[in-house]
Motif scaffolding. Structure first.
Motif, short mmCIF file in Angstrom:
data_model
loop_
_atom_site.label_atom_id
_atom_site.label_comp_id
_atom_site.label_asym_id
_atom_site.label_seq_id
_atom_site.Cartn_x
_atom_site.Cartn_y
_atom_site.Cartn_z
N THR A 1 36.82 -63.64 17.19
CA THR A 1 36.40 -63.47 18.58
C THR A 1 37.46 -62.70 19.37
N GLY B 1 38.42 -67.90 15.57
CA GLY B 1 39.15 -67.52 16.79
C GLY B 1 39.71 -66.12 16.67
N GLY C 1 35.18 -56.77 29.39
CA GLY C 1 34.70 -57.99 28.76
C GLY C 1 34.32 -59.06 29.71
N LEU D 1 36.72 -59.25 21.32
CA LEU D 1 37.05 -59.05 22.73
C LEU D 1 37.92 -57.81 22.89
N ALA E 1 31.45 -63.47 21.88
CA ALA E 1 32.79 -64.02 21.65
C ALA E 1 33.14 -65.04 22.71
N HIS E 2 32.84 -64.71 23.96
CA HIS E 2 33.15 -65.64 25.03
C HIS E 2 32.39 -66.95 24.90
N GLU E 3 31.10 -66.81 24.58
CA GLU E 3 30.28 -68.01 24.51
C GLU E 3 30.69 -68.89 23.33
N PRO F 1 39.95 -70.55 20.82
CA PRO F 1 40.61 -71.83 20.52
C PRO F 1 42.09 -71.60 20.16
N GLY G 1 38.52 -69.69 27.34
CA GLY G 1 37.68 -69.02 26.34
C GLY G 1 37.06 -67.77 26.92
N ASN H 1 33.72 -69.08 22.04
CA ASN H 1 35.08 -69.62 22.17
C ASN H 1 35.12 -71.08 22.58
N ASN H 2 34.26 -71.48 23.53
CA ASN H 2 34.30 -72.86 24.00
C ASN H 2 33.88 -73.87 22.95
N LEU I 1 33.89 -73.42 19.89
CA LEU I 1 34.90 -73.32 18.84
C LEU I 1 36.11 -74.18 19.21
N ARG J 1 37.44 -54.61 25.14
CA ARG J 1 38.34 -54.88 26.27
C ARG J 1 38.59 -53.65 27.14
#
Lengths: 588, 120
Positions: A414, A411, A588, A418, A363-365, B102, B80, A367-368, A370, A422
């Protein structure tokens, strides 16, 4: 009653719980062949404890048997010997009496009927058993006789005893009937006068006195004592071994100077013990016959006792062996089961934790990139809106709107991923579960109303207040109830009820009467992205998040489901939340 | 309103700056913490959009330094990678808002508009 209860609980202990585990294990999860081990344990323990007992009892048996036999032999020998002495004395005494008379009295006195009758009376008074008395001259003629029969002038010259008496000086006869047809014994004594001349004093004895002596022996019922001659003819009556003056049914014992005991078998085949003695200077053999079974009566009752003790010890030993073996194997079985369950649980929660970590990482990877897509598409959209050249192009606008919508959806995913992984900061406070659940339900009332779902809450007023995190609980119940709603069609029924699974724990179950969860899905249901909603939407993260939250609160979640009947999720929570959860590494 | 966009991803920083500019904000984009702090020293800004993962200095540290030098400057976190914990720390340090990437540009726009209104 108490004993009964005790027995029942004892029986429960003896019951092998593992019996079915060994046989019907389908998953091949047999850590151990319990049955085999149990049987082995019982066999070895039984042998080890029973063999010594058996040997001990066998020895006791043999020793006791021998001891009793020996004692009986000794007793019989002693009795035989004593009786022999009595009998010997009986005959000696009477012979001596005659001897005294023949020496003391002159021939004339003896030949006089009056004086002889006087002597007989004295003998009868002093000794008893004398029937008559006679004087016989050297030619065998009875010259004088006193007694109940008319035997004067009878000639005994040709009789065997006469010759015998002349030769030996004295004579003791066997029992015979004689002229008078009554069993009697003759004793005779010779007195020599000068060189060639002699006379004989002869007396007849009643055998009653002998019978009296023999019957005075205190023998048990089936035993008896009697006298026979050396040819085995019975000289005194016998109850079991033949008629008077006839051959007895028993073999003639071989000659011995002393009293003897031997074992034999009578005509009927039953074992007997014979004590016998040859009586000196007489043709008699004293016989003392005892029935072995009679003798061994004491032994039989003792043996019965020994058998009882043996039986009880064996049973007690077996019960103890069975109990210990079962207890032991049960303990091993329980431990194995516990380990298996723990392993399974560890495996599943471990799997979920690693999945959670992976999900968070992904999810973290994502996100960017995205965000890059989102921002760029957004810029394009901005440009379309500002630039008159593209304002009329509906197709481009729709395309970019689709991109933006997908980015938004990604989004959302993800974000939930998370959330699954979490690490919550828990805020512990006193919580009334009934109020919490009512609060959650207030969000969902409208949907329930719309879908015509009946909701039943059964949590008692005095249900314990627990210390836990309010937010997490809210989320947990929201997810579970939501899930239940999804499973049900219109007109379903939702039940929420409280349980007390163990000391220090409370349980809340959420039961729907919806479609149920197939067996094969139950293991995966808590995994992220597992969904049964299919096309209807949903990310498949709801239950994973719920699972994570429950674990966070140090609780457990389990489910029970039947296809077509519905599903019950049960959340078990500690009343007191103590310290951090084991899953804190799930950050996370 | 003058906004500094800080993001290690050049594509994001530039596009974000561009889009904000289209919406009437005056924007500058930088790609690491050092540049951001240097830029803030040279120019006056009304707001900062700050990523937490930066190549040189950790985003939270950048926030701390910004707040130390310019306590009144509004900082919006856009990350992110941020965890709930990170966001909480940021809010404690004085960030105005935290958004997970995002994020919709509209949320950022609204936030800054609100800030602008409040400042007036």
């Amino acid at each position: 009653m108490n004993l009964f209860k005790y027995m029942v609980s004892l029986a429960a202990h003896l019951k092998p719980r593992f019996w079915k585990a060994g046989a019907s294990e389908t998953q091949g999860q047999i850590l151990f062949n319990y049955r085999k081990f149990w049987l082995f344990s019982i066999t070895v323990r039984s042998l080890v404890s029973l063999v010594p007992i058996a040997i001990l009892f066998m020895f006791t048996y043999m020793l006791e048997n021998k001891a009793i036999k020996n004692e009986n032999h000794l007793h019989t020998v002693r009795l035989t010997s004593n009786t022999r002495r009595t009998l010997t004395y009986f005959f000696e005494e009477r012979l001596d009496a005659l001897r005294f008379i023949i020496q003391e009295e002159k021939f004339e006195t003896l030949n006089n009927p009056d004086s002889l009758s006087y002597i007989l009376r004295n003998l009868q008074r002093g000794f008893g058993g004398f029937i008559d008395l006679g004087l016989i001259n050297e030619s065998g003629l009875q010259t004088n006789y006193v007694g109940p029969f008319d035997l004067k002038q009878r000639n005994y010259r040709d009789q065997k005893w006469f010759a015998n008496c002349i030769e030996n000086g004295s004579y003791l006869s066997e029992v015979f009937l004689g002229y008078r047809k009554l069993p009697h014994i003759i004793i005779a004594l010779k007195r020599a006068v000068n060189n060639d001349s002699f006379y004989i004093l002869r007396a007849t004895l009643d055998i009653k006195k002998l019978i009296q002596i023999l019957s005075s022996l205190e023998l048990s019922e089936r035993s008896e004592a009697f006298i026979c001659n050396r040819e085995g003819r019975l000289q005194t009556p016998s109850r079991y071994y033949g008629k008077l003056l006839e051959r007895m049914d028993l073999p003639i014992p071989e000659f011995s100077r002393y009293s003897q005991v031997k074992e034999a078998v009578d005509n009927a085949g039953s074992p007997i013990l014979i004590g016998y003695a040859y009586i000196e200077n007489s043709p008699y053999i004293l016989m003392l016959v005892k029935r072995s079974e009679e003798i061994m009566k004491g032994w039989y009752s003792l043996r019965k006792e020994i058998n009882w003790i043996f039986g009880i010890s064996v049973i007690a030993t077996l019960i103890v062996v069975l109990g210990i073996s079962t207890l032991m194997v049960n303990k091993i079985f329980d431990a194995d089961q516990k380990r298996l369950r723990a392993m399974e649980r560890l495996e599943s929660s471990g799997r979920l934790i690693s999945i959670g970590r992976l999900a968070a990482g992904v999810a973290h990877e994502i996100n960017n990139p995205l965000a890059v897509i989102g921002e760029n598409a957004g810029l394009i959209d901005d440009i379309f809106k500002l630039n008159k050249e593209y304002q009329g192009d509906q197709q481009l606008k729709e395309l970019i709107a689709a991109v933006l919508e997908s980015v938004e959806r990604c989004g959302e995913i993800t974000k939930q991923l998370l959330e699954f992984a979490r690490h919550f900061e828990t805020k512990i406070e006193a919580i009334n579960l009934k109020r919490t659940i009512s609060g959650v339900l207030s969000f969902l009332r409208k949907e329930a109303l719309y879908r015509n779902i009946a909701i039943d809450i059964d949590i008692p007023e005095d249900f314990p207040v627990i210390y836990s995190d309010y937010g997490s609980l809210q989320q947990i119940f929201l997810n579970l109830i939501n899930n239940a709603f999804q499973a049900m069609d219109k007109g379903g029924r939702l039940e929420i009820f409280a349980t007390r699974p163990a000391e220090g724990y409370v349980g809340i179950s959420v039961r729907d009467n919806g479609c149920g969860i197939p067996e094969e899905d139950r293991n995966e249901i808590f995994e992220p992205f597992f969904t049964t909603k299919g096309m209807r939407g949903g990310t498949g993260l709801g239950l994973s998040i719920t699972f994570g939250l429950v674990r966070k609160l140090r609780g457990e979640i389990s489910l029970d489901s039947k296809i077509g009947e519905g599903t019950t999720f049960t959340v078990t929570l500690p009343i007191r939340y103590a310290g951090e959860s084991k899953n804190e590494a799930l950050t996370g | 309103m003058k906004i500094l966009v800080v993001d290690d991803e050049k594509k994001i920083a530039d596009v974000l700056a561009e889009r904000l500019r289209l919406r009437g904000f005056e924007t500058t984009s930088v790609y690491d913490g050092t540049a951001a702090l240097a830029r803030l020293d040279r120019e006056d800004f009304d707001g900062v959009v700050l990523d937490l993962r930066l190549p040189d200095i950790d985003g939270i540290e950048v926030l701390r330094q910004i707040k130390k030098k310019f306590p009144t400057l509004s900082v919006v976190i856009l990350s992110g990678h941020g965890t709930e914990q990170d966001f909480k720390t940021c809010l404690k340090l004085g960030a105005v808002a935290c958004f997970q990437k995002p994020a919709k540009l509209a949320t950022l726009e609204t936030t800054f508009n609100l800030l602008q209104t409040a400042a007036k």
